[in-house]
Design an enzyme around this catalytic site. Structure first.
Site: not given
Lengths: 307, 307, 307
Positions: A129, A51-52, A80
């Site tokens: 967020h 969604r984001t 890595k």
């Protein structure tokens, strides 16, 4: 150079400016179709969030820019053993702006400290967020015409719900906003929200456990998911979950101009029978999320507003 | 607004129009380079299918549009329990058209019912894969100059092969098409194809088990994979599989203008020694697939044909 | 049509031409913003390599082209058993040029033999990674102004380090280049490099184990990772690894115009305290990697250089 790491990074004035730009974008989409021609957005998603991620990508493409990146950690250099600091330095060579999602709190801050390009925090663990909060603000402002003088109900998991805490923090900056906090006892807002944010600033609020009783006075009802894992035992969960499912019967108790928001994805906390109600605004919210991200990208890239 | 969910959603006339557009695209590619400027295709692949996904993406990019999406379910919101209905409503805010692949039959139909944008079924379980059928039709029409008056051999797994069933259903709509159904007994076409489609419409066909004997009369040979898992026991598989491997010796028995098609990927059912035969059309088929998807995107988006 | 499979595929003259183009791109980026309009790059990554993939994607996007592809084998047709030969034939229908990473040596060669479009080897197992070598050459030439008359130190794992072998092979083509090979005994360059490349061509070199002693005479220090797995026992690893960590103290022993390169990602073989040293060039190297890939894509696509 500026980043967006926390919902409060922008002042009220700056936020208003951003929302005004987003609103102009909404109504004059074509005008903005080329303002980011030749610019590249990197979407660095160390954990998946379709969604984001797609909202950011749609935003950049609608501005004429292009997109590169990764959608999960296992297809990234992180596997890595590369540090976020090194990755963002590399990405600074590849793109003009980055949106980063990371399971670890503070990752976006670390990235911003080593970045040559603006970094947008697209979620760092349970922490912040900010573009969700900007989306919520734009939705409320667009639907109600204002961000002040509102009674806002927040319902569901108010203890762990990151979006709820950010929205409270953002809305207390506007005059005469009241909160009705609707949740089971187990999932009330944390102490620091109650004391350091609400009480300390003298904000009017009440904590209740009954959605039916609370709904009639609301201007906005912000629903969130009640996750089974949050409960100590299954019985509590089963006993409580149904009280927090929004359905037609509950909507009948609400004002005619009360809007329902939800950060999505929903599971079952809003019955699908509510979807056709004109007050159900959670899908429009996704659309506002694109406009507000377009405005944000333009702002951080310092792109001229077209005339 | 229109979707493409099943191979027969388009009438014969509409299909012909689409194939004519695809053919014009093939021969005047540059003319179409900007017809979808500013449009966005969402590729929603709940299960991986590189070939189909990249064909759609190549098509949209060649029209000047852009692409966003996901290539497997674990990088999608589905992992968080979101319904297809909610996902497509969100995607409707992000893109102008969607191509969806889903392991569950009927998913594309569900999506189309809640979508604000055209939905293309890019495969829903063993059910439908309409753009493969359109690709097959365009390949046949381009190579043979017609879709009527043809003897079409279908070889391999005719029981489970979705593309074979769709192609039969599509081709019976054209006059004077004969079928030669070449398969081991265990993998003959299902009853409903034999009775409800072929017999009911009075279509000429025969069912045979010997590719060598059947090949000389064919205008088109449509090869499919014979999967080991389909057999009750290993001996049957080993006994049968070699009879359905197309090689140079078998090609020597075919007409000079018989073309070989295959939906790809192949494993070993067509020997690589056939690849250089000018009648081997399976890689050209992949190219036709791009043109036909370009025509489809234009048609569903109701984009003006450039002059 | 031309491919890039090995670092030595281009002659010294051709390499110089490519690096000159890359350098012009660096200084006149805008001039090149549309030279690949309408062209598509396919990134075929059978194993993840974010750094290399995003560098290619950034390069193509900066030329005005677009990108499609996959970032790991499990989202590719390879999972269905398709051969590299068949995949590249399909991709030839979808894109204008391909960059391929594959865990198996020789895969890029196989692809090039069946491709209708230029193939760039973006790493095939421990074998070749020619765009890394071109990146290294451009970095050295840009920082030192020349590729001849240099003393180049190579430090770390010289036995298994693919990039080190390729860089030696590439640099011996320029006059008066000396090598200082700095490694533990266990990780010295392989016999064929020492005998067939260096001794056979009369190149001056020495093999040492002490970085501190070697660093003062170097013009370039090329660092690589010393992987724990390469050692027979943990004690050897612990005893040796610290001697090969570049820090401020070691940098104090180096010339003022010695540059440090590293193919990245680093783990801990270069202390982060070195990052701010103006001689630390490993992040700039990532930027040069984009320019050199832009030049390479233009060269293989035979795109006209803009005036």
């Amino acid at each position: 150079m500026r980043h967006l790491l926390n919902p409060l990074d922008f002042s009220v004035e700056e936020t208003n400016e951003l929302l005004t730009l987003a609103s102009d974008i909404e109504h004059n989409l074509k005008k903005y179709a080329h303002v980011c021609d030749g610019k590249k957005l990197a979407t660095l998603f160390y954990e998946p969030s379709t969604r984001t991620r797609l909202s950011f990508e749609s935003a950049m493409l609608s501005l004429g820019g292009s997109v590169l990146g990764f959608s999960s950690a296992n297809s990234s250099s992180a596997a890595k053993g590369e540090s976020v600091a090194d990755t963002i330095r590399m990405i600074s060579c590849y793109a003009d702006i980055a949106a980063m999602r990371h399971p670890k709190e503070g990752s976006a801050l670390v990235a911003s400290m080593h970045s040559q390009i603006p970094v947008i925090n697209a979620g760092d663990g349970g922490h912040q967020h900010p573009t969700q909060t900007l989306t919520d603000l734009m939705t409320i402002r667009s639907l109600k015409g204002r961000l002040d003088n509102l009674t806002i109900g927040l319902c569901g998991d108010l203890k762990f719900g990151r979006t709820v805490h950010s929205l409270i923090n953002a809305m207390v900056r506007y005059p005469n906003v009241r909160f009705v906090l609707i949740s089971p006892d187990e999932l009330k807002v944390p102490e620091y929200i109650r004391e350091d944010v609400l009480r300390a600033k003298g904000i009017e609020f009440k904590e209740v456990s009954n959605l039916d009783a609370a709904i009639p006075e609301l201007d906005i009802l912000y629903m969130t998911r009640v996750q089974k894992e949050r409960f100590f035992n299954e019985e509590d969960y089963i006993r409580l979950k149904d009280s927090y499912i929004l359905d037609k019967a509950k909507m009948d108790l609400a004002k005619e101009d009360m809007y329902v928001l939800h950060p999505l994805p929903r599971v079952n906390e809003i019955s699908t029978e509510v979807d056709d109600d004109p007050r159900a605004a959670y899908f429009r919210q996704a659309q506002y999320g694109v406009y507000v991200r377009m405005a944000l990208i333009m702002t951080l890239l310092e792109v001229e507003k077209p005339c």
